[in-house]
Design a protein around this motif. Structure first.
Motif, PDB file in Angstrom:
ATOM      1  N   ASN A  87      41.566 -51.608   5.422  1.00  0.00           N
ATOM      2  CA  ASN A  87      40.906 -50.523   6.155  1.00  0.00           C
ATOM      3  C   ASN A  87      41.678 -50.137   7.411  1.00  0.00           C
ATOM      4  O   ASN A  87      41.694 -48.970   7.806  1.00  0.00           O
ATOM      5  N   ALA A  88      42.298 -51.128   8.057  1.00  0.00           N
ATOM      6  CA  ALA A  88      43.075 -50.843   9.267  1.00  0.00           C
ATOM      7  C   ALA A  88      44.322 -50.032   8.921  1.00  0.00           C
ATOM      8  O   ALA A  88      44.666 -49.074   9.626  1.00  0.00           O
ATOM      9  N   TYR A  89      45.026 -50.399   7.851  1.00  0.00           N
ATOM     10  CA  TYR A  89      46.196 -49.620   7.421  1.00  0.00           C
ATOM     11  C   TYR A  89      45.788 -48.177   7.102  1.00  0.00           C
ATOM     12  O   TYR A  89      46.461 -47.223   7.509  1.00  0.00           O
TER      13      TYR A  89
ATOM     14  N   LYS B  91      47.018 -50.671  15.032  1.00  0.00           N
ATOM     15  CA  LYS B  91      48.250 -51.460  14.948  1.00  0.00           C
ATOM     16  C   LYS B  91      48.012 -52.886  15.437  1.00  0.00           C
ATOM     17  O   LYS B  91      48.531 -53.856  14.857  1.00  0.00           O
ATOM     18  N   LYS B  92      47.223 -53.031  16.499  1.00  0.00           N
ATOM     19  CA  LYS B  92      46.912 -54.368  17.012  1.00  0.00           C
ATOM     20  C   LYS B  92      46.100 -55.161  15.987  1.00  0.00           C
ATOM     21  O   LYS B  92      46.321 -56.357  15.791  1.00  0.00           O
TER      22      LYS B  92
ATOM     23  N   GLY C 239      38.683 -48.545  16.930  1.00  0.00           N
ATOM     24  CA  GLY C 239      39.608 -47.524  16.439  1.00  0.00           C
ATOM     25  C   GLY C 239      38.891 -46.370  15.759  1.00  0.00           C
ATOM     26  O   GLY C 239      39.239 -45.201  15.951  1.00  0.00           O
ATOM     27  N   VAL C 240      37.855 -46.682  14.976  1.00  0.00           N
ATOM     28  CA  VAL C 240      37.080 -45.625  14.313  1.00  0.00           C
ATOM     29  C   VAL C 240      36.379 -44.759  15.356  1.00  0.00           C
ATOM     30  O   VAL C 240      36.309 -43.528  15.222  1.00  0.00           O
ATOM     31  N   GLY C 241      35.876 -45.402  16.426  1.00  0.00           N
ATOM     32  CA  GLY C 241      35.281 -44.634  17.519  1.00  0.00           C
ATOM     33  C   GLY C 241      36.276 -43.669  18.140  1.00  0.00           C
ATOM     34  O   GLY C 241      35.972 -42.494  18.386  1.00  0.00           O
ATOM     35  N   TYR C 242      37.487 -44.162  18.382  1.00  0.00           N
ATOM     36  CA  TYR C 242      38.538 -43.300  18.926  1.00  0.00           C
ATOM     37  C   TYR C 242      38.849 -42.141  17.976  1.00  0.00           C
ATOM     38  O   TYR C 242      39.039 -40.990  18.402  1.00  0.00           O
TER      39      TYR C 242
END
Length: 404
Positions: free
Chosen positions: A196-198, A185-186, A168-171
């Protein structure tokens, strides 16, 4: 897969752990945890090591020692201990998180490429080897290559939220915000407590202009981790975009209350001061950022711009020189602004040279040519109406501020 082999081996060792040694290891672990809370890191390190010596299967001891190493910036040692904790207990969620954090912070030496390729050769079924190579590519700003490695890791461990996080960080860095949103979200579905994901989900939503959804995810970040100071930085950016400057400052202040070393909060606060024409306050804040991190290029650039806008042109040149010669030789806007000053001083030869540098870098970054200037005397006309710009806000030639 080798992770399963490690698990079986760990179970066998646990069976043969002598009760006295196991109990002793736990005592050292408890003592080490207490010392860590008191910030007595060297003493804690010694106790974690004693715990490991007493019980080589104590994953918590490796995890604790890894945290101390991470705090002491001994990143390779930290990564080794977090890996060991995961080898003993592949479902050790906190160890996975810390290992991902450590990978991001590691500054790899020149031979790290070969080390990482060799690691994949030796252990092609271990997803962490691909993550390490991906992080290495990421640090070199080779985001496409990094994403490819994260995807390979995810093929080997399809439900690992920490691999998803790196992807996700790459994206995000590629500007693929919708892809980033979906993968974060996954990750959250698998680990509902992954702060960190939130937070990065909120960033991806904010980048898409989905402000209400971003606010919702920022609040969830703080529910999971009330000390997550960067959430307040994004709250501040939202208020800044709405031109609610005092409310933005209040959010940056909250970030710094939770983490006095949050340089992004301090830097963004400097932007507000500059927008309010409180230039001395803005200079003070940017200088404080650079004192902590001399490579924080936007802060150095904005110091140059503030001197430029207040007609302290020699000081402005001094700071643009620092940007281009000591921090980032590809920072194109520093060349552009320095060219403007040289033009104002009548030094059209230097102005032309700087503008050519600006043009080449701009074309390299964007693939597009800026306005073409063929003769040195055309530089003067070009800069007559130009206004030096800050970095941090949305693009606006009258006052542009550049966020990280």
């Amino acid at each position: 897969m080798n992770l399963y082999k490690y698990t079986i081996f760990s179970i066998l060792l646990a069976i043969f752990c002598l009760p006295l040694g196991c109990e002793k290891g736990k005592r050292h672990l408890e003592l080490a945890n207490g010392l860590t809370k008191e910030n007595k890191l060297d003493e804690a390190l010694a106790e974690y090591t004693k715990a490991i010596e007493a019980n080589v299967n104590l994953a918590e001891a490796y995890y604790g020692r890894g945290n101390v190493y991470l705090e002491q910036e001994k990143l390779e040692d930290a990564a080794t201990d977090f890996r060991k904790a995961i080898d003993i207990n592949p479902k050790y969620i906190d160890a996975h998180k810390k290992l991902a954090e450590t990978f991001v912070k590691i500054g790899a030496p020149d031979d790290e490429f070969q080390k990482r390729f060799k690691a994949i050769e030796n252990d092609p079924d271990n997803p962490l080897t691909y993550v390490e190579l991906g992080v290495f590519y990421h640090k070199l700003e080779k985001d496409i290559d990094a994403i490819e490695q994260y995807k390979k890791a995810l093929e080997l461990d399809q439900n690992n939220p920490y691999i998803m996080f790196n992807l996700g960080v790459g994206y995000l860095d590629m500007g693929l915000y919708e892809d980033a949103e979906n993968i974060f979200k996954k990750a959250i579905e698998i680990d509902p407590n992954y702060d960190n994901a939130y937070y990065n989900l909120a960033v991806s939503l904010h980048k898409q202009g989905k402000v209400d959804e971003a606010v919702k995810e920022l609040n969830k970040t703080l529910e999971v981790n009330p000390k997550y100071s960067n959430a307040y930085v994004v709250f501040g950016l939202i208020k800044l975009k709405e031109k609610k400057f005092e409310e933005a400052i209040a959010q940056y202040n909250k970030a710094m209350e939770r983490d006095p070393d949050n340089l992004d909060a301090r830097y963004q606060r400097a932007i507000i001061f500059a927008l309010q024409k409180r230039y001395d306050d803005a200079l003070t804040e940017n200088m404080a950022v650079l004192e902590k991190n001399p490579k924080y290029v936007n802060a150095a650039y904005n110091i140059g711009v503030i001197y430029h806008r207040t007609d302290r042109l020699d000081k402005a040149i001094e700071w643009y020189d620092k940007v281009t010669k000591k921090i980032d030789p590809l920072y194109e806007d520093a060349y552009y602004n320095r060219a403007q000053i040289y033009s104002l001083k009548g030094d059209h030869s230097r102005a032309y040279s700087d503008f050519i540098s600006y043009s080449y870098i701009t074309k390299w970054r964007t693939g597009k040519d800026p306005a073409v200037v063929y003769k040195q005397d055309e530089i003067k006309e070009m800069f007559l109406q130009s206004v030096p710009v800050l970095k941090g806000q949305e693009k606006d030639r009258e006052m542009e501020l550049k966020s990280n």
